[in-house]
Design a protein around this motif. Sequence first.
Motif, PDB file in Angstrom:
ATOM      1  N   SER A   1     -13.404 -50.712 -28.222  1.00  0.00           N
ATOM      2  CA  SER A   1     -14.599 -50.422 -29.017  1.00  0.00           C
ATOM      3  C   SER A   1     -14.257 -49.989 -30.437  1.00  0.00           C
ATOM      4  O   SER A   1     -15.039 -50.204 -31.359  1.00  0.00           O
TER       5      SER A   1
ATOM      6  N   TYR B   1     -16.070 -53.331 -31.660  1.00  0.00           N
ATOM      7  CA  TYR B   1     -17.490 -53.024 -31.705  1.00  0.00           C
ATOM      8  C   TYR B   1     -17.906 -52.533 -33.089  1.00  0.00           C
ATOM      9  O   TYR B   1     -19.089 -52.334 -33.353  1.00  0.00           O
TER      10      TYR B   1
ATOM     11  N   HIS C   1     -20.745 -61.460 -25.501  1.00  0.00           N
ATOM     12  CA  HIS C   1     -19.922 -60.626 -26.376  1.00  0.00           C
ATOM     13  C   HIS C   1     -19.428 -61.454 -27.577  1.00  0.00           C
ATOM     14  O   HIS C   1     -18.257 -61.409 -27.930  1.00  0.00           O
TER      15      HIS C   1
ATOM     16  N   GLU D   1     -18.083 -59.321 -30.655  1.00  0.00           N
ATOM     17  CA  GLU D   1     -16.869 -58.606 -30.261  1.00  0.00           C
ATOM     18  C   GLU D   1     -15.720 -59.586 -30.025  1.00  0.00           C
ATOM     19  O   GLU D   1     -14.570 -59.325 -30.410  1.00  0.00           O
TER      20      GLU D   1
END
Length: 486
Positions: free
Chosen positions: A335, A339, A369, A372
């Motif tokens: 993350s 992210y 995703h 990401e």
Amino acid sequence: MAQGHVARRCLSKGPVSAAYELKVNAGEVRRDNAQVALAAKFDALHDSLALLPPVPVRTDDPAQSSCTSSSSLLLLLSRSLASAQSFFRKKFNLWFFGPPPRGMYIHGPVGVGKSFLMDLFYASLTVPDDNSCCNNDSLKHVKITKRRVHFHEFMLDVHHRIFVYKQKHPQGDAIPVVAQQLALEAQLLCFDEFQVTEIADAMILKRLFSLLISDWNVVMVATSNRAPDALYEGGINRSLFLPFIDMLKHTSDIISMEDSQNDYRLENRADGQSYFWSNNGGHGDNNISNKVQAQLEEIYGGTASTTEAESIPVLFGRTVQVARLNDRCAWFDFSDLCYQPLGAADYISLCRRFPVIIMERVPQLDANHLNEARRFVTLIDACYESRTRLVLTAQVPLDELFVDFEAQVQSSDGDEELFVNDKGGNSSSFATTMIRTKKGEVYEWSATGRIGVSLAQLSAANDLAFSFRRAESRLVEMGGKEWGRQ
């Protein structure tokens, strides 16, 4: 094979073919007919570079003259003079040296040897050492200024040069100045992973490369997973990008390796010390997680060497934060890097600072995703190009990390549905972008849909799906025992 026979065979070929034969004879690679043919084409380009016109003397930047702020007429005249100088320089070079060498654009699947052969060619443009069997006057080693760079990094450099120029000359034209800078630094540009997914890059490329090739005689060699006609496919205002494709075909030999299906990276399997996974999700035997954690700590070097958080400088005056680090390794959660709104510039800066990067909790990456996954693939590319060791912990095995998908447009009218090939247009009730997963599941993908992006980004999604195969292949190669700077 006797050394004398190897030497005679080496001398009978051009420098790239000779270097390739040495690696075959040493057992480092297996002979591949497509690679042999590509090596011969590189030999021909190597010879033609000996006739490359010299780099012109730097010309004045019109925007730096004192007239820029007081006289638009003088500025116009100075630019006209520069244009006339460029015209006569091209005419003289064409008359005296002949047409400049054609570049090469090589496209094909991942792992078939495109970058490998380009690197052999790039190395052939330097003087060999005394231990080379090819150190013979019969082989001409062209001396030429050169640059080999991942295309991501090159475009970041271009954007940064434009940014710096515009800071000083807000009304000036940056592209001719940047083209001149690049040409004076390198007569040969070798690009790995040529791809166009951003509108900003697409709008710059045609004019920049026209100046580099036509005005400054720069030779371009590029590898790509995309054929020229598939570059920026479905992108915003793609019609404005098409002249670049035409110019590319006109100035470069287009070489396809699409028929090559061997991914040679996969022959060197990972040693198990760079990719760890566990599917217990916190259930069952925790010894696996404890063992992995101990291995990560060993790779990291222990907590004793941990320093305070650090801000790593990035292009355009930005920074990227690293909370856990030591002198050689940075430790992140997925993350932290994927992210967040980070990009190639951030990852390249991290790779320059750290020889080792650890990333925990990498999820399975699929159509849910996209953003990401795009950042993660960019990180892998940055680590690969800089030979940074990337250590990952994930929820699934490597061969299940990237879930294949394809992006299509679905148009509907009443009760009827139709999949069409045209990827242009805007999202509406009659044109909704859809993602179809490997399992056949279809998800809406629109500005207000579950993925949260617009139809204009369809090209980027298709490029990402294509990039998954390259990323998986590279992770396998990067898991080898010899990988890394330290």
